[in-house]
Design an enzyme around this catalytic site. Structure first.
Site, PDB file in Angstrom:
ATOM      1  N   GLU A 100     -56.349-120.633  -3.188  1.00  0.00           N
ATOM      2  CA  GLU A 100     -55.900-119.423  -3.872  1.00  0.00           C
ATOM      3  C   GLU A 100     -55.657-119.761  -5.330  1.00  0.00           C
ATOM      4  OE1 GLU A 100     -52.474-118.751  -1.198  1.00  0.00           O
ATOM      5  OE2 GLU A 100     -51.232-119.257  -2.923  1.00  0.00           O
ATOM      6  N   ASP A 124     -48.541-122.566   2.417  1.00  0.00           N
ATOM      7  CA  ASP A 124     -48.014-123.452   1.376  1.00  0.00           C
ATOM      8  C   ASP A 124     -47.546-124.788   1.942  1.00  0.00           C
ATOM      9  OD1 ASP A 124     -46.577-121.251  -1.108  1.00  0.00           O
ATOM     10  OD2 ASP A 124     -48.258-120.919   0.220  1.00  0.00           O
TER      11      ASP A 124
END
Length: 897
Positions: free
Chosen positions: A540, A469
Site C-alpha cells: 500500500e 500492519d
C-alpha cells in the site's frame, strides 16, 4: 493510512468521541432501489436455497416484547423496509430519512445515540414441503453480533452469532411449520475494537452506526435427512506444460435425522461423472473425497491481460431412497499460483508458471456497505481500463458476487484481515486494538474457516494476507493456518502486508514503508531502504491526495468548503480524513502544488494544477515499478496504489472518485500501464520501453523530443529496430543527454511506433531543469519531505493553443453508445496544446459516467491530431443528445456536439 503503533489506541479513542452523524437519501452509485414494504420469502423443497428477500428494521428502543417480534402477524407499522443486505444506516438512507450524507458535512448531523442500542431485523417467509423436509437458516455477515429468533423462539444467541465473517448453519426444523413463519435478528452495536468485525481506520469518516447490520444474505436452506455442505474442488495443474490437470472433489455429508441412512452422492465436475455411496449413522457427519479426475489439455484461467477466463462447474446431489435430499455446487477455475521469495526477500507472484508484476489498488466498498452489483461491476471494469491486474481487500471482504465478477473479468484479488482494531489487538506488543481473550480464538478460527471455504475455488484469489500492519502472534497464526489447511487452502499464505514474519508462514516478502502523502515523482525511482520506491512488493503506497474533477467537487462540497479548499491548506477537510488523522488536511500536497506549479489563483486554477500534479505522480509510481520489474538486483515485484477508490466522496486515496469520474490520477495510471509503453526515467534520464504482453515486441521505433514551452525543439533523437521481451520485459531506447538552452520548465515527448509505422505509445512529460530533492534524513512513516522542489511554474505562462474538435456518436444495439472526438491542434505557431481532457456530457451538462476512453489527457503539437473514443451506457444519457466538453491546460474550455 497508517499511524505509529504507539498512537493508535489514543487515536481510536479520539475517533470514538468524534463519531457524530449525518446522512441521506439522494440516490448514489452505492444505493439500491427501495425494497417492497414487506418481503416474503417462499422457500422450496429439498435442495433449495432461498435468500430472504428483505427485512423490516426498527430500533430496539421502540420494541417492548422481544419474542413477539419473530411471531407471524407481528404489527410492524412504522418499521423501515430495507434490502436483504443492509446496515441500519443504509436502510434509513434508503428510506429517505436523511439528506445526502455524502454532501458537505451532512454525515455529521446524524445522531450517533440512535445507534447505541440494538436494532431488530424481521422478515416473514412461507415454507412448503413434506414432513421429511428439514429447514436451516444460513446466517453470516452480521456486524457484529446478533440473537436469532424464529417464531417466538431464540434459536441462537449473540455469544454464538458473533464476527462478521463467521457463518452459522442453524437447524430450525423444530421451530418452523408449513405456511407463514417469521424470522428476526436482534443486531447489537458494532464495535471493531471489541469484536472481529469491520472498521474504517482512517480511510473515511466512519458512519455513526459503525455499519451495524446484516451485510450478507440470510439464506433459507431446505433438505431431506441428509444435508450436503462444503462441496469444493482441489485442482492441481502441471506447470510449465499446462497440458494436464487433476481435480479432486470433496464434500461433507451430514445425517440430521435420528435414523441411520444410506445416501448416494453423485454429480459432475468439469462434465465428468463422479459418484459415491455412504452409510451414515444418526446425526453422523462425514467428509467424502471422490476419485481424482484427470483433464488433458484443460482450459486454463488467466488474468485478463494474459489470457482467457474459462470456468468449470461442480454439481452434486445427495439422494436417499432415490429422492433428492440436498444439492451443492461450485464454479471454479484451473490455474496455478506460486509466490516464492526472491534473493532480495521480495515476494514474487507467478501465474501458471509465468512471472507477474502485481499492479493494483486498494479496494474500498461503499461507506454504508451497500451492495450494488452494477456499481461494483463498473469499478472492476475501471480496473481493467487502468491496465491494472489486482485489487487488495484489507478487510471489508466483499460478498460472493464480487469474487464471481473478479473471476469473470480476470482480476486478481489479495484478500486479508484489516489493521488497527481487534484483528491486530495487542498481538505483538503494539497498541492496535484490544488484547485478545480466550473467546476470540474460536471466532477468529471460524472466520478464517468460513472465508477459506468461500474463496478457495475462486481463481481470482491468489493468496490470503492474515495480517496487515502486523503479523499475528504464534498462537493466532497457528489458529489461522489450521483453519486454512482444514479447508484445503492451496494458495500462498502471507503473514502480513508489511515487512514482518511469523513462525509458520515465514517472511512476508512485502513492505509497508509508505508514503501516504505527497512525495515528488522522482521518489519512486529511489531504492532507499526505508522508502516505498520501486523495489520489492509494496502492499500500500501512494502520494496521497487525489483531488476530483470540478464536476465532482461541486457535487460533494458546499461553496464555502470549496472556497476553503483552495485558499487554506491548513484547514481540516471533512472529505479528506477524520479530524484526528494525520491526513485531515491537504497541507503537504497544497504546499508542493504551490511550490512547484505556483500558488493557485482560484478554485478552477487549483483543480487544474492538481490534475497535472496527480497525473505526473501516479504515472511515475507505476512506471518506476514497471521499469524495475526485471532488475537483476532488488527488483520490483508488486505495487498496490493506496487506494483504488474511496467508499465515499473523498479528496484523497483514489484513482477515480465515488461517482466514477476520472481525474489526473486515473489518466496517469492508465498511461503508465499501457501494454506496450515508452517512458522517461526521472533518476537516470533513460527512455525505456516496457512490454507487458507475452510476445516479444520487435521492430519498434522510438522518437524522443525536448521542447521549450514556446514549442521550440531543443533535442530530438530517433532509435529504430528496438526489440522488447515480453512478460514485463524492457529495453532501453536511449539516455537523454544534457541539453543546453532548455527553459527551466520544459516538455518531453516520447512516441513509439511499430514496424508498420502505427503509433503504439505516446507519452508527454512536463519537466524542470531544477530537480526535486528528497530529504531522506527527515523521512517519516507517511511521507518523505523535500529539501528542494522542481520549478514547473513556467507552465502558467504558456501561450494559448488553438484546438478544433469534431464529434460523432453511434448508439449500438447492445445498449451502449460510442462517441468519437477528433482533436486537431490548428495553431500556426509552435505551441503545443497541453493536457487536453475530454468529458462526454448528458442531461443538464453533467458528465456521463461510467465511461471508458481509448485515451485521454493528451497533448498535441501544431498540425497533430488524434481521435479519442468513449464508450458508455446509452441509458446514462437519460434521453439527452451527447456532447463533449474539451478543456486543456492552455486551451479554453469548449463544448461540441
Amino acid at each position: 493510512m497508517r499511524l505509529p503503533a504507539r498512537l493508535q489506541k489514543s487515536v481510536r479513542f479520539l475517533a470514538a468521541i468524534t463519531l457524530a452523524a449525518a446522512t441521506s437519501a439522494v440516490a448514489s452509485p452505492g444505493s439500491a432501489a427501495a425494497p417492497p414494504a414487506r418481503a416474503v420469502t417462499v422457500a422450496g423443497g429439498p435442495g433449495s436455497a432461498t435468500p430472504i428477500a428483505g427485512f423490516l428494521i426498527q430500533s430496539s428502543a421502540k420494541v417492548a416484547d422481544e419474542a413477539a417480534v419473530s411471531r407471524p402477524g407481528y404489527p410492524a407499522a412504522g418499521w423501515y423496509p430495507v434490502s436483504p443486505r443492509s446496515t441500519v444506516l443504509a436502510g434509513l438512507v434508503q428510506n429517505h430519512k436523511y439528506p445526502d450524507p455524502f454532501y458537505s458535512t451532512n454525515l455529521r448531523s446524524i445522531p450517533e445515540a440512535d445507534f447505541a442500542v440494538p436494532w431488530w431485523y424481521r422478515a416473514d417467509l412461507t415454507l412448503a414441503g413434506g414432513p421429511d423436509t428439514r429447514t436451516y437458516l444460513d446466517v453470516s455477515g452480521v456486524l457484529s453480533r446478533a440473537d436469532v429468533w424464529v417464531n417466538g423462539v431464540r434459536v441462537a444467541t449473540s455469544d454464538r452469532v458473533v464476527g462478521v465473517y463467521t457463518r452459522h448453519d442453524l437447524d430450525v426444523t423444530d421451530h418452523v411449520h408449513s405456511g407463514r413463519n417469521s424470522v428476526a435478528l436482534k443486531v447489537y452495536p458494532n464495535d471493531p475494537n471489541r469484536d472481529l468485525t469491520m472498521g474504517w481506520i482512517d480511510w473515511v469518516q466512519s458512519p455513526p452506526d459503525r455499519n451495524m447490520g446484516v451485510v450478507r444474505d440470510v439464506v433459507v436452506r431446505r433438505a431431506g435427512p441428509v444435508a450436503l455442505r462444503d462441496a469444493h474442488v482441489v485442482t492441481s495443474l502441471a506447470v510449465p506444460s499446462l497440458r494436464h490437470a487433476e481435480l479432486t472433489v470433496k464434500a461433507t455429508v451430514r445425517n440430521d435425522s435420528a435414523q441411520p441412512v444410506r445416501a448416494t452422492v453423485s454429480g459432475t465436475v468439469a462434465d465428468r461423472r463422479v459418484t459415491q455411496q455412504v452409510a451414515l449413522a444418526a446425526h453422523e457427519t462425514r467428509t467424502l473425497t471422490f476419485g481424482t479426475v484427470g483433464l488433458d489439455r484443460p482450459r486454463i484461467w488467466w488474468p485478463a491481460a494474459m489470457g482467457g477466463q474459462p470456468l468449470y462447474d461442480l454439481r452434486l446431489t445427495a439422494s436417499v431412497h432415490g429422492r433428492t435430499s440436498d444439492t451443492a455446487g461450485e464454479r471454479f477455475g484451473i490455474r496455478d499460483v506460486r509466490a516464492p521469495l526472491n534473493a532480495d526477500g521480495g515476494r514474487e507472484y507467478q501465474i501458471n508458471g509465468r512471472p507477474l508484476l502485481v499492479k493494483g489498488g486498494g479496494w474500498s466498498p461503499d461507506l454504508f456497505l451497500r451492495w450494488n452489483p452494477d456499481y461494483v461491476s463498473d469499478k472492476l471494469r475501471y480496473v481493467l481500463d487502468l491496465g491494472l491486474n489486482t485489487v487488495r481487500l484489507e478487510g471489508h471482504l466483499e460478498p460472493d458476487e464480487f469474487f464471481d465478477l473478479a473471476d469473470r473479468y480476470g482480476i486478481l484479488t489479495l484478500p486479508g484481515f484489516e489493521c488497527c482494531d481487534k484483528w491486530e489487538g495487542d498481538v505483538n506488543g503494539d497498541e492496535s486494538g484490544e488484547p485478545w481473550t480466550g473467546a476470540d480464538f474460536p471466532v477468529a478460527k471460524a472466520s478464517m474457516a468460513a472465508e477459506a471455504a468461500r474463496l478457495r475455488d475462486h481463481p481470482s484469489v491468489i493468496s490470503f494476507l492474515i495480517g496487515s500492519d502486523f503479523a499475528p502472534s504464534a498462537a493466532i497464526e497457528k489458529n489461522y493456518v489450521d483453519a486454512l489447511r482444514a479447508a484445503d487452502w492451496s494458495l500462498p499464505i502471507v503473514p502480513a502486508a508489511s515487512a514482518n514474519s511469523a513462525p509458520i508462514t515465514g517472511e512476508s516478502g512485502m513492505k509497508m514503508n509508505g508514503p501516504y502523502d505527497w512525495v515528488p515523482p522522482n521518489y519512486w525511482y529511489d531504492k532507499h531502504p526505508d522508502g516505498g520506491g520501486a523495489f520489492g512488493f509494496a502492499s500500500e503506497t501512494s502520494a496521497g491526495p487525489d483531488i476530483p474533477t470540478l464536476d465532482t467537487l461541486r457535487r460533494m462540497m458546499s461553496p464555502s468548503e470549496l472556497d476553503t479548499l483552495w485558499k487554506d491548506p491548513a484547514a481540516k477537510q471533512y472529505h479528506s480524513a477524520p479530524s484526528w488523522s494525520t491526513f485531515s488536511t491537504l497541507k503537504i500536497f497544497d504546499t508542493a502544488l504551490a511550490g512547484r506549479y505556483g500558488p493557485p489563483t482560484s478554485l478552477e486554477d487549483y483543480v487544474r494544477k492538481a490534475q497535472l500534479a496527480q497525473y505526473e505522480n501516479v504515472r511515475a509510481q507505476y512506471e518506476a515499478y514497471g521499469r524495475n520489474f526485471t532488475d537483476a538486483s532488488n527488483p520490483s515485484t508488486g505495487v498496490i496504489y493506496w487506494m483504488l477508490n474511496s467508499g465515499w466522496t473523498s479528496l484523497h486515496w483514489q484513482l477515480f472518485d465515488y461517482y466514477l469520474d476520472q481525474n489526473g490520477a486515473y489518466h496517469g495510471a492508465k498511461k503508465a500501464n499501457e501494454p506496450l509503453h515508452a517512458q522517461y526515467s526521472y533518476d537516470d534520464r533513460s527512455v525505456v520501453v516496457v512490454n507487458s504482453r507475452h510476445a516479444v515486441a520487435g521492430g519498434l521505433t522510438v522518437r524522443v523530443s525536448l521542447y521549450n514551452l514556446d514549442g521550440t525543439e531543443k533535442f530530438s533523437r530517433t532509435v529504430t529496430g528496438l526489440s522488447v521481451p515480453g512478460d514485463g520485459g524492457r529495453a532501453v531506447a536511449l539516455t537523454v543527454p544534457a541539453v543546453g538552452g532548455l527553459s527551466q520548465t520544459y516538455l518531453a515527448k516520447l512516441v513509439a511506433t511499430d514496424a508498420s509505422g502505427t503509433e503504439v505509445s505516446r507519452n508527454v512529460y512536463w519537466l524542470s531543469t531544477k530537480a526535486d530533492v528528497v530529504d531522506w534524513a527527515r523521512n517519516d512513516w507517511y511521507y518523505a519531505p523535500t529539501s528542494s522542489m522542481a520549478d514547473l511554474t513556467g507552465l502558467a505562462a504558456m501561450a494559448p493553443a488553438t484546438v478544433r474538435a469534431v464529434t460523432a456518436s453511434v448508439a449500438h444495439p447492445d445498449g451502449t453508445t460510442t462517441t468519437a472526438v477528433t482533436l486537431r491542434n490548428t495553431g500556426t505557431g509552435k505551441t503545443p496544446a497541453l493536457y487536453l481532457d475530454a468529458h462526454v456530457l448528458g442531461t443538464g451538462g453533467a458528465p456521463v459516467l461510467p465511461v471508458r476512453w481509448s485515451d485521454n489527457a493528451v497533448s498535441l503539437w501544431p498540425g497533430e491530431s488524434t481521435t479519442l473514443t468513449a464508450t458508455y451506457r446509452t441509458a446514462d444519457l437519460h434521453g439527452a443528445r451527447p456532447s463533449v466538453r474539451i478543456s486543456g491546460w492552455n486551451v479554453p474550455t469548449v463544448v461540441v456536439r
